[in-house]
Design an enzyme around this catalytic site. Structure first.
Site, PDB file in Angstrom:
ATOM      1  N   HIS A  63       0.809  -1.224   0.000  1.00  0.00           N
ATOM      2  CA  HIS A  63       0.000   0.000   0.000  1.00  0.00           C
ATOM      3  C   HIS A  63       0.841   1.273   0.000  1.00  0.00           C
ATOM      4  CE1 HIS A  63      -3.204  -2.955   1.415  1.00  0.00           C
ATOM      5  NE2 HIS A  63      -3.537  -2.545   0.222  1.00  0.00           N
ATOM      6  N   ASP A  87     -10.178  -4.149   0.239  1.00  0.00           N
ATOM      7  CA  ASP A  87      -9.727  -4.214   1.636  1.00  0.00           C
ATOM      8  C   ASP A  87      -9.529  -2.833   2.237  1.00  0.00           C
ATOM      9  OD1 ASP A  87      -6.803  -3.465   0.976  1.00  0.00           O
ATOM     10  OD2 ASP A  87      -7.169  -5.221  -0.266  1.00  0.00           O
ATOM     11  N   GLU A 107     -15.408  -0.883  -6.450  1.00  0.00           N
ATOM     12  CA  GLU A 107     -15.131  -2.283  -6.087  1.00  0.00           C
ATOM     13  C   GLU A 107     -16.312  -3.120  -6.578  1.00  0.00           C
ATOM     14  OE1 GLU A 107     -12.782  -4.485  -4.392  1.00  0.00           O
ATOM     15  OE2 GLU A 107     -14.411  -5.819  -4.992  1.00  0.00           O
ATOM     16  N   ASP A 139     -18.601  -2.621 -11.615  1.00  0.00           N
ATOM     17  CA  ASP A 139     -17.455  -3.089 -12.391  1.00  0.00           C
ATOM     18  C   ASP A 139     -16.579  -1.901 -12.799  1.00  0.00           C
ATOM     19  OD1 ASP A 139     -15.668  -4.268 -14.101  1.00  0.00           O
ATOM     20  OD2 ASP A 139     -17.190  -5.400 -15.219  1.00  0.00           O
ATOM     21  N   ASP A 158      -6.000  -1.561  -8.209  1.00  0.00           N
ATOM     22  CA  ASP A 158      -5.624  -2.471  -7.118  1.00  0.00           C
ATOM     23  C   ASP A 158      -6.491  -3.714  -7.263  1.00  0.00           C
ATOM     24  OD1 ASP A 158      -4.825  -3.677  -4.827  1.00  0.00           O
ATOM     25  OD2 ASP A 158      -5.653  -2.183  -3.462  1.00  0.00           O
ATOM     26  N   THR A 160      -7.399  -7.946  -8.459  1.00  0.00           N
ATOM     27  CA  THR A 160      -6.971  -9.334  -8.381  1.00  0.00           C
ATOM     28  C   THR A 160      -6.203  -9.665  -9.667  1.00  0.00           C
ATOM     29  OG1 THR A 160      -9.236  -9.729  -9.144  1.00  0.00           O
ATOM     30  CG2 THR A 160      -8.782 -10.205  -6.867  1.00  0.00           C
TER      31      THR A 160
HETATM   32  N1  SAM Z   1      -3.586  -6.310  -3.021  1.00  0.00           N
HETATM   33  C1  SAM Z   1      -4.269  -7.347  -3.665  1.00  0.00           C
HETATM   34  C2  SAM Z   1      -3.456  -8.211  -4.572  1.00  0.00           C
HETATM   35  O1  SAM Z   1      -2.729  -7.740  -5.424  1.00  0.00           O
HETATM   36  O2  SAM Z   1      -3.578  -9.413  -4.416  1.00  0.00           O
HETATM   37  C3  SAM Z   1      -5.530  -6.901  -4.344  1.00  0.00           C
HETATM   38  C4  SAM Z   1      -6.447  -6.365  -3.329  1.00  0.00           C
HETATM   39  S1  SAM Z   1      -8.068  -6.020  -3.592  1.00  0.00           S
HETATM   40  C5  SAM Z   1      -8.784  -7.149  -2.443  1.00  0.00           C
HETATM   41  C6  SAM Z   1      -8.569  -6.652  -5.163  1.00  0.00           C
HETATM   42  C7  SAM Z   1     -10.038  -6.347  -5.404  1.00  0.00           C
HETATM   43  O3  SAM Z   1     -10.280  -6.155  -6.796  1.00  0.00           O
HETATM   44  C8  SAM Z   1     -10.999  -7.444  -4.955  1.00  0.00           C
HETATM   45  O4  SAM Z   1     -11.703  -7.017  -3.827  1.00  0.00           O
HETATM   46  C9  SAM Z   1     -11.913  -7.663  -6.157  1.00  0.00           C
HETATM   47  O5  SAM Z   1     -13.264  -7.851  -5.821  1.00  0.00           O
HETATM   48  C10 SAM Z   1     -11.675  -6.376  -6.945  1.00  0.00           C
HETATM   49  N2  SAM Z   1     -12.000  -6.486  -8.366  1.00  0.00           N
HETATM   50  C11 SAM Z   1     -11.719  -7.509  -9.212  1.00  0.00           C
HETATM   51  N3  SAM Z   1     -12.196  -7.243 -10.444  1.00  0.00           N
HETATM   52  C12 SAM Z   1     -12.803  -6.026 -10.386  1.00  0.00           C
HETATM   53  C13 SAM Z   1     -13.494  -5.224 -11.336  1.00  0.00           C
HETATM   54  N4  SAM Z   1     -13.666  -5.640 -12.590  1.00  0.00           N
HETATM   55  N5  SAM Z   1     -13.972  -4.018 -10.936  1.00  0.00           N
HETATM   56  C14 SAM Z   1     -13.808  -3.594  -9.648  1.00  0.00           C
HETATM   57  N6  SAM Z   1     -13.166  -4.325  -8.703  1.00  0.00           N
HETATM   58  C15 SAM Z   1     -12.674  -5.526  -9.059  1.00  0.00           C
END
Ligand code: SAM
Length: 307
Positions: A63, A87, A107, A139, A158, A160
């Site tokens: 972060h 998170d 998110e 999205d 940030d 996945t």
């Molecule tokens: N620090 C982390 C890592 O690199 O592993 C990522 C943290 S954060 C929890 C990732 C977030 O992205 C998740 O909560 C997920 O739901 C979100 N996410 C995935 N695809 C997305 C999208 N298309 N639009 C918005 N959020 C999304």
């Protein structure tokens, strides 16, 4: 009594395992499976579809690096868009910069946010009480598509990995829309995978080729993240003109007066000094597309075809 271990495969024959004190919670949402665990060495941690997102002990590294690097390159950043980041850790760090006026956070999965507010207040704290944060559930791909031109100084992706809901956030279309939504001094930082193990390095190269086809400046910077694949992790830095090293203004950054545990100007400069094998990976074409011509299979550079 049997020991309970959480294991994440980083390659078919290499994994990271953490001895679990307790599994705190588990839920399958329409988007992904969320699990919260507690451990001695890494404290609490949570996973999405079996992959570690953050742990209590090392989240500060990720972060601080996602937020301080762009803020040092453009200390005038005021309007920030976070895509993903459920998170809350990225929002928390961005809000440490008192000059930031607005943080829109999009998110896709509301359950990640609500569960982190319950199990991970260390990162989710800013989401409860900082009035600059606008939490939007939807999205990120669609949100950026509809965002007004030049609306943001900074976009932080940030996300996945490029699987499941995060897949669209690694497409050229998404990067083009980010470019449009950024102003002339705009910066995009994205979760850029790892250069080490083969499958991660493949995704890293793909993301880099796409970003470099859209932004005039596109590079990556590195940091050490103990619980991510191989520990060697990258963020992408893309901009319409600002150079992450030449334009870094450490004098103005130091006026923010932040007490960091990882980021400092030396780390900033070192993060962009990439090992030779990473530079080579980034220069390499992404060979994956195989087509058949007569009786011959031809392997073509993927970057010519990826969208
Ligand atoms: N620090 C982390 C890592 O690199 O592993 C990522 C943290 S954060 C929890 C990732 C977030 O992205 C998740 O909560 C997920 O739901 C979100 N996410 C995935 N695809 C997305 C999208 N298309 N639009 C918005 N959020 C999304």
């Amino acid at each position: 009594m049997l020991d309970l271990w959480f294991s994440e495969f980083h390659a078919p024959d290499a994994k990271l395992s953490i001895l679990v004190k307790e599994q705190l919670y588990s839920e399958q949402t329409p988007f992904q499976k969320i699990d919260f665990f507690d451990s001695e060495t890494f404290g609490k941690f949570f996973t999405l579809d079996g992959l570690i997102m953050i742990t209590e002990k090392d989240e500060f590294i990720y972060h601080e690096m996602i937020s301080n690097v762009p803020m040092a390159v453009n200390p005038d950043i005021k309007k920030v868009l976070i895509i993903g980041g459920g998170d809350g850790g990225t929002a928390r760090e961005v809000c440490r910069f008192k000059t930031v006026e607005q943080v829109d956070m999009v998110e896709i999965d509301e359950r990640v946010v609500r569960l982190c507010q319950k199990y991970f207040p260390q990162t989710a704290c800013a989401l409860d009480n900082d009035p600059r944060i606008n939490l939007i559930f939807g999205d990120g791909l669609k949100f950026v598509q509809d965002a007004p031109e030049g609306a943001y100084d900074l976009i932080l992706v940030d996300s996945t990995d490029p699987l499941g809901p995060g897949e669209g956030l690694f497409t050229t279309e998404f990067y083009r829309n980010c470019y449009r939504a950024l102003n002339d001094k705009g910066i995009l930082i994205n979760q850029h995978e790892s250069p080490y193990y083969k499958e991660y390095a493949y995704e890293m190269r793909r993301a880099h080729k796409k970003l470099a086809s859209v932004f005039s400046i596109a590079t990556v910077y590195q940091f050490y993240m103990p619980t991510y694949s191989s520990g060697h992790w990258l963020f992408g830095f893309a901009s319409k003109g600002l150079d992450p090293v030449k334009d870094a203004d450490f004098k103005r950054w130091s006026e923010f007066g932040l007490q960091n545990r990882y980021y400092n100007p030396g780390v900033h400069l070192g993060a962009f000094a990439l090992p030779n094998y990473v530079q080579e990976e980034l220069r390499n074409k992404v060979f994956r597309f195989v087509c058949k011509s007569g009786n011959t299979f031809i392997v073509l550079p993927l970057c010519d075809f990826i969208t």
